[in-house]
Design a protein around this motif. Structure first.
Motif, PDB file in Angstrom:
ATOM      1  N   PHE A   1       0.834  -1.202   0.000  1.00 18.79           N
ATOM      2  CA  PHE A   1       0.000   0.000   0.000  1.00 18.79           C
ATOM      3  C   PHE A   1       0.872   1.258   0.000  1.00 18.79           C
ATOM      4  O   PHE A   1       0.667   2.175  -0.793  1.00 18.79           O
ATOM      5  CB  PHE A   1      -0.936   0.005   1.214  1.00 18.79           C
ATOM      6  CG  PHE A   1      -1.768   1.249   1.314  1.00 18.79           C
ATOM      7  CD1 PHE A   1      -2.976   1.341   0.633  1.00 18.79           C
ATOM      8  CD2 PHE A   1      -1.352   2.327   2.081  1.00 18.79           C
ATOM      9  CE1 PHE A   1      -3.748   2.497   0.712  1.00 18.79           C
ATOM     10  CE2 PHE A   1      -2.113   3.483   2.164  1.00 18.79           C
ATOM     11  CZ  PHE A   1      -3.319   3.565   1.480  1.00 18.79           C
ATOM     12  N   VAL A   2       1.865   1.294   0.885  1.00 17.08           N
ATOM     13  CA  VAL A   2       2.748   2.463   0.981  1.00 17.08           C
ATOM     14  C   VAL A   2       3.520   2.656  -0.324  1.00 17.08           C
ATOM     15  O   VAL A   2       3.561   3.756  -0.887  1.00 17.08           O
ATOM     16  CB  VAL A   2       3.718   2.343   2.175  1.00 17.08           C
ATOM     17  CG1 VAL A   2       4.779   3.435   2.131  1.00 17.08           C
ATOM     18  CG2 VAL A   2       2.942   2.403   3.486  1.00 17.08           C
ATOM     19  N   LEU A   3       4.134   1.600  -0.836  1.00 13.29           N
ATOM     20  CA  LEU A   3       4.941   1.720  -2.053  1.00 13.29           C
ATOM     21  C   LEU A   3       4.083   2.055  -3.274  1.00 13.29           C
ATOM     22  O   LEU A   3       4.508   2.837  -4.129  1.00 13.29           O
ATOM     23  CB  LEU A   3       5.732   0.430  -2.288  1.00 13.29           C
ATOM     24  CG  LEU A   3       6.787   0.120  -1.218  1.00 13.29           C
ATOM     25  CD1 LEU A   3       7.420  -1.236  -1.471  1.00 13.29           C
ATOM     26  CD2 LEU A   3       7.831   1.215  -1.143  1.00 13.29           C
ATOM     27  N   ASN A   4       2.886   1.497  -3.363  1.00 15.33           N
ATOM     28  CA  ASN A   4       1.997   1.792  -4.488  1.00 15.33           C
ATOM     29  C   ASN A   4       1.476   3.215  -4.451  1.00 15.33           C
ATOM     30  O   ASN A   4       1.237   3.825  -5.490  1.00 15.33           O
ATOM     31  CB  ASN A   4       0.823   0.812  -4.522  1.00 15.33           C
ATOM     32  CG  ASN A   4       1.245  -0.585  -4.902  1.00 15.33           C
ATOM     33  OD1 ASN A   4       2.280  -0.796  -5.533  1.00 15.33           O
ATOM     34  ND2 ASN A   4       0.469  -1.558  -4.494  1.00 15.33           N
TER      35      ASN A   4
ATOM     36  N   LYS B   1       2.980   5.881  -2.541  1.00 18.15           N
ATOM     37  CA  LYS B   1       4.010   6.904  -2.362  1.00 18.15           C
ATOM     38  C   LYS B   1       5.329   6.582  -3.049  1.00 18.15           C
ATOM     39  O   LYS B   1       6.243   7.392  -3.031  1.00 18.15           O
ATOM     40  CB  LYS B   1       4.267   7.135  -0.857  1.00 18.15           C
ATOM     41  CG  LYS B   1       3.111   7.789  -0.145  1.00 18.15           C
ATOM     42  CD  LYS B   1       2.895   9.199  -0.672  1.00 18.15           C
ATOM     43  CE  LYS B   1       1.770   9.888   0.076  1.00 18.15           C
ATOM     44  NZ  LYS B   1       1.567  11.262  -0.377  1.00 18.15           N
ATOM     45  N   GLY B   2       5.468   5.404  -3.628  1.00 24.03           N
ATOM     46  CA  GLY B   2       6.712   5.033  -4.297  1.00 24.03           C
ATOM     47  C   GLY B   2       7.794   4.699  -3.288  1.00 24.03           C
ATOM     48  O   GLY B   2       7.569   4.716  -2.084  1.00 24.03           O
ATOM     49  N   GLU B   3       8.975   4.394  -3.810  1.00 23.80           N
ATOM     50  CA  GLU B   3      10.081   3.980  -2.946  1.00 23.80           C
ATOM     51  C   GLU B   3      10.931   5.136  -2.455  1.00 23.80           C
ATOM     52  O   GLU B   3      11.683   4.989  -1.497  1.00 23.80           O
ATOM     53  CB  GLU B   3      10.967   2.966  -3.671  1.00 23.80           C
ATOM     54  CG  GLU B   3      10.264   1.643  -3.863  1.00 23.80           C
ATOM     55  CD  GLU B   3      11.184   0.551  -4.364  1.00 23.80           C
ATOM     56  OE1 GLU B   3      12.404   0.630  -4.120  1.00 23.80           O
ATOM     57  OE2 GLU B   3      10.678  -0.376  -5.000  1.00 23.80           O
ATOM     58  N   GLU B   4      10.855   6.302  -3.109  1.00 21.01           N
ATOM     59  CA  GLU B   4      11.675   7.437  -2.671  1.00 21.01           C
ATOM     60  C   GLU B   4      11.175   7.934  -1.325  1.00 21.01           C
ATOM     61  O   GLU B   4       9.979   8.108  -1.101  1.00 21.01           O
ATOM     62  CB  GLU B   4      11.609   8.583  -3.683  1.00 21.01           C
ATOM     63  CG  GLU B   4      12.502   9.733  -3.294  1.00 21.01           C
ATOM     64  CD  GLU B   4      12.475  10.867  -4.305  1.00 21.01           C
ATOM     65  OE1 GLU B   4      12.942  11.950  -3.964  1.00 21.01           O
ATOM     66  OE2 GLU B   4      11.977  10.661  -5.423  1.00 21.01           O
ATOM     67  N   VAL B   5      12.125   8.151  -0.418  1.00 26.05           N
ATOM     68  CA  VAL B   5      11.775   8.617   0.918  1.00 26.05           C
ATOM     69  C   VAL B   5      11.552  10.121   0.874  1.00 26.05           C
ATOM     70  O   VAL B   5      12.372  10.865   0.350  1.00 26.05           O
ATOM     71  CB  VAL B   5      12.885   8.269   1.928  1.00 26.05           C
ATOM     72  CG1 VAL B   5      12.588   8.853   3.295  1.00 26.05           C
ATOM     73  CG2 VAL B   5      13.044   6.759   2.007  1.00 26.05           C
ATOM     74  N   ILE B   6      10.431  10.546   1.407  1.00 31.62           N
ATOM     75  CA  ILE B   6      10.096  11.964   1.453  1.00 31.62           C
ATOM     76  C   ILE B   6      10.283  12.407   2.894  1.00 31.62           C
ATOM     77  O   ILE B   6       9.445  12.132   3.753  1.00 31.62           O
ATOM     78  CB  ILE B   6       8.638  12.205   0.999  1.00 31.62           C
ATOM     79  CG1 ILE B   6       8.427  11.625  -0.395  1.00 31.62           C
ATOM     80  CG2 ILE B   6       8.309  13.692   1.041  1.00 31.62           C
ATOM     81  CD1 ILE B   6       6.969  11.552  -0.813  1.00 31.62           C
ATOM     82  N   SER B   7      11.417  13.064   3.163  1.00 29.04           N
ATOM     83  CA  SER B   7      11.725  13.475   4.524  1.00 29.04           C
ATOM     84  C   SER B   7      12.759  14.572   4.501  1.00 29.04           C
ATOM     85  O   SER B   7      13.665  14.564   3.664  1.00 29.04           O
ATOM     86  CB  SER B   7      12.252  12.277   5.317  1.00 29.04           C
ATOM     87  OG  SER B   7      12.744  12.692   6.565  1.00 29.04           O
ATOM     88  N   GLU B   8      12.648  15.490   5.432  1.00 25.84           N
ATOM     89  CA  GLU B   8      13.661  16.539   5.550  1.00 25.84           C
ATOM     90  C   GLU B   8      14.963  15.978   6.102  1.00 25.84           C
ATOM     91  O   GLU B   8      16.028  16.526   5.864  1.00 25.84           O
ATOM     92  CB  GLU B   8      13.153  17.640   6.488  1.00 25.84           C
ATOM     93  CG  GLU B   8      11.936  18.351   5.948  1.00 25.84           C
ATOM     94  CD  GLU B   8      11.311  19.264   6.996  1.00 25.84           C
ATOM     95  OE1 GLU B   8      11.856  19.390   8.104  1.00 25.84           O
ATOM     96  OE2 GLU B   8      10.267  19.843   6.678  1.00 25.84           O
ATOM     97  N   ARG B   9      14.906  14.875   6.846  1.00 26.87           N
ATOM     98  CA  ARG B   9      16.076  14.338   7.521  1.00 26.87           C
ATOM     99  C   ARG B   9      16.770  13.233   6.741  1.00 26.87           C
ATOM    100  O   ARG B   9      17.867  12.824   7.088  1.00 26.87           O
ATOM    101  CB  ARG B   9      15.670  13.787   8.880  1.00 26.87           C
ATOM    102  CG  ARG B   9      15.058  14.848   9.758  1.00 26.87           C
ATOM    103  CD  ARG B   9      14.498  14.250  10.988  1.00 26.87           C
ATOM    104  NE  ARG B   9      15.552  14.064  11.957  1.00 26.87           N
ATOM    105  CZ  ARG B   9      15.369  13.531  13.135  1.00 26.87           C
ATOM    106  NH1 ARG B   9      14.195  13.108  13.485  1.00 26.87           N
ATOM    107  NH2 ARG B   9      16.368  13.404  13.968  1.00 26.87           N
TER     108      ARG B   9
END
Length: 125
Positions: free
Chosen positions: A80-83, A85-93
Motif C-alpha cells: 500500500f505504501v509503495l503503491n 508513495k513510491g520507494e523514494e523517501v520523502i523526509s527533511e532528515r
C-alpha cells in the motif's frame, strides 16, 4: 536475572539492519520447550547535548501461530505504501545517498575486493 532474560537465552539465528540512527535486530530464539519464535527489536540512538548518548529499544515477540497473518498484513501494508508513495523517501532528515546495511551472524566468506585504499608516500608530504 529477569524472566525475559531467561526466555531469550537461546539465540538461534540473527540478522541486523542498520538504518541511520535506528538498528533493527531480527532474532530466532528458542523456548524452554525447544520451539522457535522471532523477536524484532528496534534500537534508536539518542545523543544528548553533552555528547553522551543512550539507546531506546522496542521489542516485538512473534510466535509461529501468528507468522502467516503477520506476513500477510505486513505485505499488504508495505505494498500500500509503495503503491501510493513510491520507494523514494520523502523526509527533511533523509539522506538521498543513504545505503542500508544488512548483517547476519551466519555469513559466508565474501571475496576480497581489489585494493580499496590510496597509497600515500610520506616523502611527498
Amino acid at each position: 536475572m529477569r524472566e525475559n532474560d531467561m526466555l531469550e537465552k537461546d539465540e538461534i539465528f540473527s540478522k541486523v539492519l542498520r538504518a541511520g540512527r535506528r538498528t533493527y535486530f531480527f532474532d530466532v530464539r528458542s523456548t524452554k520447550a525447544d520451539d522457535y519464535y522471532i523477536t524484532i527489536t528496534e534500537s534508536k540512538k539518542f545523543t544528548e547535548e553533552d555528547g553522551s548518548f543512550h539507546f531506546k529499544k522496542h521489542k516485538i515477540y512473534l510466535y509461529k501461530e501468528d507468522f502467516a497473518a503477520f506476513k500477510d498484513i505486513l505485505d499488504e501494508m508495505t505494498s500500500f505504501v509503495l503503491n501510493n508513495k513510491g520507494e523514494e523517501v520523502i523526509s527533511e532528515r533523509h539522506q538521498k545517498d543513504f545505503k542500508k546495511e544488512y548483517f547476519s551472524e551466519v555469513t559466508e566468506e565474501a571475496p576480497k575486493s581489489e585494493k580499496n585504499y590510496t597509497d600515500i608516500n610520506f616523502d611527498d608530504i
